[in-house]
Design a protein around this motif. Sequence first.
Motif, PDB file in Angstrom:
ATOM      1  N   ALA A1270      46.276 104.573  69.973  1.00  0.00           N
ATOM      2  CA  ALA A1270      46.970 103.474  69.295  1.00  0.00           C
ATOM      3  C   ALA A1270      46.310 102.132  69.594  1.00  0.00           C
ATOM      4  O   ALA A1270      46.145 101.286  68.703  1.00  0.00           O
ATOM      5  N   GLU A1271      45.906 101.914  70.837  1.00  0.00           N
ATOM      6  CA  GLU A1271      45.248 100.653  71.193  1.00  0.00           C
ATOM      7  C   GLU A1271      43.905 100.515  70.497  1.00  0.00           C
ATOM      8  O   GLU A1271      43.530  99.420  70.053  1.00  0.00           O
ATOM      9  N   ASP A1272      43.144 101.595  70.389  1.00  0.00           N
ATOM     10  CA  ASP A1272      41.844 101.531  69.716  1.00  0.00           C
ATOM     11  C   ASP A1272      42.003 101.238  68.234  1.00  0.00           C
ATOM     12  O   ASP A1272      41.249 100.436  67.669  1.00  0.00           O
ATOM     13  N   THR A1273      42.944 101.888  67.579  1.00  0.00           N
ATOM     14  CA  THR A1273      43.113 101.659  66.138  1.00  0.00           C
ATOM     15  C   THR A1273      43.724 100.290  65.846  1.00  0.00           C
ATOM     16  O   THR A1273      43.531  99.741  64.764  1.00  0.00           O
ATOM     17  N   MET A1274      44.458  99.731  66.782  1.00  0.00           N
ATOM     18  CA  MET A1274      45.044  98.407  66.560  1.00  0.00           C
ATOM     19  C   MET A1274      43.971  97.326  66.514  1.00  0.00           C
ATOM     20  O   MET A1274      44.119  96.317  65.816  1.00  0.00           O
ATOM     21  N   CYS A1275      42.872  97.527  67.220  1.00  0.00           N
ATOM     22  CA  CYS A1275      41.781  96.554  67.231  1.00  0.00           C
ATOM     23  C   CYS A1275      40.745  96.835  66.157  1.00  0.00           C
ATOM     24  O   CYS A1275      39.742  96.120  66.056  1.00  0.00           O
ATOM     25  N   SER A1276      40.944  97.876  65.368  1.00  0.00           N
ATOM     26  CA  SER A1276      39.965  98.259  64.355  1.00  0.00           C
ATOM     27  C   SER A1276      40.545  98.057  62.960  1.00  0.00           C
ATOM     28  O   SER A1276      41.763  98.069  62.761  1.00  0.00           O
ATOM     29  N   ASP A1277      39.632  97.813  61.996  1.00  0.00           N
ATOM     30  CA  ASP A1277      40.043  97.624  60.607  1.00  0.00           C
ATOM     31  C   ASP A1277      40.033  98.927  59.818  1.00  0.00           C
ATOM     32  O   ASP A1277      40.366  98.932  58.630  1.00  0.00           O
ATOM     33  N   THR A1278      39.615 100.004  60.461  1.00  0.00           N
ATOM     34  CA  THR A1278      39.567 101.296  59.755  1.00  0.00           C
ATOM     35  C   THR A1278      40.128 102.381  60.672  1.00  0.00           C
ATOM     36  O   THR A1278      40.129 102.246  61.905  1.00  0.00           O
ATOM     37  N   ILE A1279      40.589 103.480  60.068  1.00  0.00           N
ATOM     38  CA  ILE A1279      41.065 104.655  60.804  1.00  0.00           C
ATOM     39  C   ILE A1279      40.280 105.863  60.321  1.00  0.00           C
ATOM     40  O   ILE A1279      40.287 106.197  59.129  1.00  0.00           O
ATOM     41  N   ASN A1280      39.586 106.506  61.248  1.00  0.00           N
ATOM     42  CA  ASN A1280      38.802 107.698  60.952  1.00  0.00           C
ATOM     43  C   ASN A1280      39.664 108.928  61.253  1.00  0.00           C
ATOM     44  O   ASN A1280      40.012 109.201  62.405  1.00  0.00           O
ATOM     45  N   GLU A1281      40.006 109.651  60.208  1.00  0.00           N
ATOM     46  CA  GLU A1281      40.919 110.780  60.380  1.00  0.00           C
ATOM     47  C   GLU A1281      40.293 111.925  61.170  1.00  0.00           C
ATOM     48  O   GLU A1281      41.005 112.815  61.645  1.00  0.00           O
ATOM     49  N   TYR A1282      38.972 111.913  61.324  1.00  0.00           N
ATOM     50  CA  TYR A1282      38.305 112.950  62.115  1.00  0.00           C
ATOM     51  C   TYR A1282      38.129 112.541  63.572  1.00  0.00           C
ATOM     52  O   TYR A1282      38.152 113.394  64.472  1.00  0.00           O
ATOM     53  N   GLU A1283      37.948 111.262  63.816  1.00  0.00           N
ATOM     54  CA  GLU A1283      37.730 110.790  65.175  1.00  0.00           C
ATOM     55  C   GLU A1283      39.038 110.410  65.855  1.00  0.00           C
ATOM     56  O   GLU A1283      39.234 110.658  67.045  1.00  0.00           O
ATOM     57  N   HIS A1284      39.948 109.784  65.125  1.00  0.00           N
ATOM     58  CA  HIS A1284      41.196 109.307  65.711  1.00  0.00           C
ATOM     59  C   HIS A1284      42.262 110.406  65.644  1.00  0.00           C
ATOM     60  O   HIS A1284      43.200 110.348  64.857  1.00  0.00           O
ATOM     61  N   THR A1285      42.066 111.436  66.497  1.00  0.00           N
ATOM     62  CA  THR A1285      43.034 112.538  66.579  1.00  0.00           C
ATOM     63  C   THR A1285      43.508 112.660  68.029  1.00  0.00           C
ATOM     64  O   THR A1285      42.799 112.303  68.977  1.00  0.00           O
ATOM     65  N   LEU A1286      44.723 113.195  68.186  1.00  0.00           N
ATOM     66  CA  LEU A1286      45.305 113.327  69.528  1.00  0.00           C
ATOM     67  C   LEU A1286      44.526 114.329  70.365  1.00  0.00           C
ATOM     68  O   LEU A1286      44.367 114.136  71.585  1.00  0.00           O
ATOM     69  N   GLU A1287      44.026 115.395  69.752  1.00  0.00           N
ATOM     70  CA  GLU A1287      43.308 116.412  70.517  1.00  0.00           C
ATOM     71  C   GLU A1287      42.041 115.840  71.146  1.00  0.00           C
ATOM     72  O   GLU A1287      41.743 116.081  72.329  1.00  0.00           O
ATOM     73  N   LYS A1288      41.258 115.067  70.337  1.00  0.00           N
ATOM     74  CA  LYS A1288      40.011 114.518  70.880  1.00  0.00           C
ATOM     75  C   LYS A1288      40.284 113.506  71.981  1.00  0.00           C
ATOM     76  O   LYS A1288      39.583 113.457  73.002  1.00  0.00           O
ATOM     77  N   TYR A1289      41.312 112.687  71.790  1.00  0.00           N
ATOM     78  CA  TYR A1289      41.615 111.702  72.824  1.00  0.00           C
ATOM     79  C   TYR A1289      42.181 112.360  74.071  1.00  0.00           C
ATOM     80  O   TYR A1289      41.941 111.887  75.197  1.00  0.00           O
ATOM     81  N   ALA A1290      42.936 113.454  73.926  1.00  0.00           N
ATOM     82  CA  ALA A1290      43.439 114.166  75.093  1.00  0.00           C
ATOM     83  C   ALA A1290      42.299 114.756  75.906  1.00  0.00           C
ATOM     84  O   ALA A1290      42.322 114.743  77.154  1.00  0.00           O
TER      85      ALA A1290
END
Length: 1314
Positions: A1270-1290
Amino acid sequence: MEKKVVYNPISSSMGCLGECTWQVKASAYDLARSVFCVVSTDLAIITSLRHSKVLKGNSQVFAHVLHFVESQNSEKRKDRIKTMKMASKLLSLIHGSSSYDINVDDADADATQVVGRLDGGVNAVSLSPDGELVAVTTGFAQLLVMTLDWDVLYETPLRDDVPEDYHVSGGNSLPVSWRGDGKYFATMNSACGSDSLLKEIKVWDRDSGALLASSERKNFAADILEWMPSGAKIAAVCGGKDGNECQSVVFFERNGLERSRFGVDAKVKFLKWNCSSDLLAGVVEYGNYDAVRIWCFSNNHWYLKHEIRYLKQDEVRFIWNPTKPLQLICWTLGGQATVSNFVWVTAVMENSVALVVDGSNIHVTPLSLSLMPPPMCLFSLKFSSHVRGMAVYCKNSKNQLAVYLSDSSLCAVELPSIETWEELEGKEFIVEASHAEMAFGSILHLEWLYSHKLLAVSHYGFSHSNQTSLTEGGFQGFYLQEVELECSEDLVPGLLTCSGWHATVPKRITLEDLVVGIAANPVSKPSAYVQFSRGEIQEYASKIGIIRGSLEQEHQGFLAACPWMSVVLVGSAGLSKPVLFGLDEIGRLQANGKIVCNNCCSFSFYSNLADQVITHLILATKQDLLFIVDIVDIFNGELDSKYNNFVRIINNRKKEENESYINIWERGAKIVGVLHGDEAAIILQTNRGNLECIYPRKLVLVSIINALVQKRFKDALLMVRRHRIDFNAIVDYCGWQAFSQSASEFVRQVNNLGYITEFVCSIKNENVIVNLYKNYISVPCSKDANVMLVGGPQNCPAGNKVSSVLMAVRKALEEHITESPARELCILTTLARSDPPLLEDALKRIKVIREKELSHTDDQGRMSYPSAEEALKHLLWLADSSAVYEAALGLYDLNLAAIVALNAQKDPKEFLPFLQELERMPTVLMQYNIDLRLKRFEKALRHIASAGDSYYDDCVTLVKNNPQLFPLALQLFTGPTKQMPFLEAWGDYLSNEKCFEDAATIYLSCCNLDKALKSYRAINNWSGVLTVAGFLNLGKDDILNLANEICEELQALGKPGEAAKIALEYCRDVNAGVNLLISAREWEEALRVVFLHRREDLIKTVKSASLECASMLTGEYEEGLEKVGKYLARYLAVRQRRLLLTAKLRSEELAASDLDDDAASETSSNFSGMSAYTTGTRKSSAASISSTATSKARDARRQRKRGKIRPGSPDEEMALVEHLKGMSLTLEARRELKSLLVPLMMFGEGETCRKLQQMGENFQLSQMAAVRLAEDTMCSDTINEYEHTLEKYAQKVRTEMHKSEAFSWRHKVFLSYA
C-alpha cells in the motif's frame, strides 16, 4: 516617447520600356496575388509580379523575377488614365480615363474590356475595403456607386445646383476615401458658388447614398483625402491664409468637425495611413528634393519620425503594405523600388537618459532626474536636417550621441555630466554636422565601438543618398565601415560639444547580406556583433594597423532575424561574459540561441552592481504581464518552474499570495527604460504616450539586500522608508545576530535619530524574509548570512531578536551619538519596545533626569537631556499607561508613581488614597503590599518574611494561595517547627491536584503516614501502601484485609498479574493466584507456582486454559488473514480508480490552460482542482463560508469516525491503509504468543504449537506485506497488476525480515521451510 524608427531597405531597379521615359501617374497593389501595377505617361500599364521572398529581404530574387507587360490596347487609347484600383475578386485592374471610359484590364490574359462610359469622364475610382462596391466621381461632379457587376446602386451630384456647363478642371481631382469598415466614405469637392480654392469634405452612407455630414469650407491645398482605417480621423491638407504660411495636415471627424492639425514646412503631395492607423506617411516637396515623411501621434502631439529624401525628378510615390503596418514600398520615376521594414526602437541610454526624435530635433530628458512625458523635455538638440537615426554611448561618465540625418550627414554631440544638466533646462542647442571629405552613403545602422569610433552599415547607390557635394567614390551596395570622430574644440565642463567634429572612414568591408542590427561587445573593444537577415551572428573586430576589419563566425545565432538585439554582461565580477538577447517580430525572446519567452513584446535589463553586470531581465508579454527574471534562472533552466512559461496560468487550486508577475494596468504598454542600482524602477510608456514609473517589490528588495551586503545601512534604510518595506528586512536578511554585531556601524551611518526611532518601533519577533518576502527573494545560505557576523554567533547578545537588536542599538547610541534630548528619547524608545518592555529601566533614567532638575546643578549638562515631563510623556506614548504606572510602583517610589498617574490622566480618586495609605506603612509592609498588587509574589514573600514572626500566618496564607512559593518558603523558614505547616499544606495542595506520588513523598517528609497511605492507595501503588502499613504497625488481620481489598481493586483495573502477586505473597491463596496468572496469560509463571506449591490438581486447569487460548488465537489469525486480503483488494481497486480519474482531470486541466484567459470559464477552473477524493474546499461566489464553530465540529466528527471505513468516501483510501497498519502484532501480543508456546510443548501439544506458530507467522507476514504494498502504490502514479501482488510482497518480507526483531517470538523447531 523615446521610440525612433529605423529601417532595412530592399532596393531594386524596375527598368524602362525601351528608350522611352515614363512617369508614374497611378498605382495599385494586390497582396493576395503579389501584383503591383503602375501607369506610365505613354499609357502603359506595367505589372510587377513580386515574389514572396522579396518581403523577406532577398533583393536579388526581386530583381530577377521582375518583369513588365504592356497592355495590347494601350496604343488604341489617346486619352489619359486618371485613376485605377486592383479588384482582387475580379482578378483584374479597374481604371478610368479622361475619355469617359471605365476599363477592366486582366493582367494575366493581357486583355482590356470597356465596361462603361461616363459623361464628363472618370475623375476618380475607389474600391470599398471589402471589394464589393466601386465609387466613381466624374468630371461633371457626379458620384456613382456600383457593384462589381457594374450595376449602379445610386448616383448623386457632389455639389448643389451644379451648372449645366460645369466641368472639373483638368488639374483638379474629386478624391473618394472609404472608412476601414466600408460603412461610410468621404469625398472632397469645391464649394458651390464660391472660389474654387474653397472646398469641403462630405461624408456619405454606403447603403443609401445619403449625405451624412459636411465640413466647413476651407482652403484645401491639394486633392488629398485619406480616411484612417480605424475610422477615427479623416486626413486632408490645408494651405495657409496667405502664401507665406506653411501647409497643415488637418484631421476631421465623421461629423465633419475639425479635430486637430499639425504644420508641415513643405508642400504636401500625397498622404497615406498604414493598416494599423498609427503611422501617417506622405510625400512632400521641399526645394530641390522630394521626401517621404512618416509621422506618428502620441500624447496629443504629432512627431516627424522619419524622412527619406529623393531627387525631385524621381517623382517618388509609395504605398503601405496592407497587412504589415511597418512595411513601406516606395518607387521612383527611374524604376527604383525600395521596400523598407520599420521597427520601433527604444532610445534610452544606460544612465536612463531618454532621447525622442521629432523632425530635426532630439528632445533629451534624464528619467533619473525627472519623469517628464514627451513632448516635454529638459532640453533639445537642433540639427540641420531631419534625424533618421542615432547611436548613444554612455560609459565611464562619458555621454556621447551620434546622429545621422536625412541629408546623409553625420553629427556628434558630447554631453556633460548629468549632475550639471539642471542648468540646461529649457535650452535648445544647435548641432553642426561633422566635417567629412567623403560621403557616408545612406547609413542604415550605427553603433559606438568606443568613445571616438563608430561602426556603421551604409548603402551606396540610392538616388536619395547623394544629397551633398561629397563623392561616394564609386561604391555600390552595402558596406560595413568604421567612422572615426575627432573634435577640434576643447571640452568645457558643464557645456555641450556640438561642433568642431571631424569624421573619417579608415576601414570598410563589403557585405553580401542584409544587416538587421549591430550591438557593441562590452567585453572586447573595439568589436561588435553583427546580425544578418536570417539571424546569423558574426563578430566584427577592428584591429590596429590593419586597413580592413574582419568578420568572424559566431556559432550561437538566433533562430530568426531579431530587429531588437542587445548584448549585456552576465556573471559575477571578474568572470562576466557577454550574452546576446534578441527579440524577433513574432515575440520570441532569445538568449544565445535559446528561447527564453515566446510571447514577449518588450524587454530591458536591470543591474544593481557597480560594474553594470546584469542581474535581472525585465520583460513584458503580449498578455500585458510584467516579469522580473533572475538572470541565473535563464541559464539554470528554471524558467518553466518559476515563471510558468510567462503566461497567466488558470490556477485550479488555491491561488498563491504573491504571483511571479505584475499585471500591467493599460493594454499595450511597453518597457522604455530601467533605473539601475538603488533606484530599482521600471518605466513604462502607454499607447497614449504617458510615462508610468513603477517600483517592483522584487527589484526594491534586491537593491536593499545589495546595500546590506555592502554594509550601506543608510542607503538600505532610506530605500525601506521610501518604498514602505518592513524594517525587519534590514535585520532578518543576514540574521539578527549578525545585525547586532553591526549595530554600531548602522547607527553611525544613519546618524538620524528620527529614522533610528522609526526603525526601533518597527522591530518584531518575526522573520519577514522567510514569511512575508519569501516569494521575492531567497533566504541566504549560512555562508552569506555570516558575512556581517564578526567573531561568531557566541558574541551576540543573548535573548530574543527584539531585545538583542534593541540592546545593541541602545549601546551604539550611547557610544556614537552625542548626548542630546533626541538621543535620550530614542534610548527610551529602545527600552519601551523591548520584549518584554524594560519600563523600570526607562523610569530609572527618567528618575535620574528628575533628580538633576531638582538639584539645580549642572545647568549646562541639563541641556543635553529632555525634561523629565517630556521624557515621561514620550514613554507613556510608547507603552501602556497602566504598565508604566505599575512599573513606577515596582520601583517603590511613590512620588514617581504619582507623577506617572497624573501624566497618564488617571483619576486622583483612584490612585491617591492608595498611595497615601502606602506612605503611612512601614517600608517593608509598603513593599509587600506593592508586590501583592503587582503580583510579584516571590518578592512579597521575601519582604513579609523579613517583617518578623508576627507575620508568620500571613506568610503561610500567601504561600497557600500561591503554591509556586512552597520551595522558597522552605528556604526562608529553616526550623522544623516552621517548615511542618508548609510541608503539610504542600502535600494537601498536591493531593488536590491529583499528584498523589509527590504528595505521598511530601507527607512522608513531614511524618504524616495516614495521608501518605491514602495518597499511595489513590494511585494503586500497592507496594507503597503495604510499606506504609508496615510503618503504621498494623495487625496481621488488618494487613490481610488490606491486601484482599487491593487484590480486588487490581482485578477490577485489569491488572491480574499484580493481583496474583498479592494473592500469593500476602493472602497465601494459591488457587486464586494461579487463576489470576492464567487470566494474565503468564503461562510459564502459572506452571512455576503450581509446581512450587506442589498443587498437581491445578496442572489440568493450566493445560485446559492454554489449549483453549491457542485455539482462540488460531481462529483470530485465520480471520485476520482473510481481512488483510479483503482490505488490500479494496484498497487497490480504490487506488486504481483514483489514478484513472486524476489522469483524466489532468488532461482536462492541460486543455483548459491552453485557452485564452478571457475565454476560460470560472467553473472549469474550480472543477479542475477537485477530484472525487479531494479533501480540501474550494472557493467560489456560490459557495457558502462555514463558520469557525462549524469547521471545528466537522473536524471533531471526522476524528471520531476515523476508525470507520466508509465505502466511496474521500477518506476511504487512507482509512484502509491505516486499518491495515493497525492490524499489526503488538509487542505485548508477541510476548504472550511466545509465552504460550513453551507450556504447550511441556504438555506434549507439539502439533498445536506448530499450527499456532505457522498461523501467527503467516498473519504477520501478510499484514506487513500488505502495508508495504500500500505504501509503495501510494507514492506511485501507476499500479502493476503483476508486480503489486500480496504473494510477491509476502515473499520479499519473508526474505528480508526473517531475522528481524519482529519475528523473534518464533521457536526454531517449528519454523517452516516453504
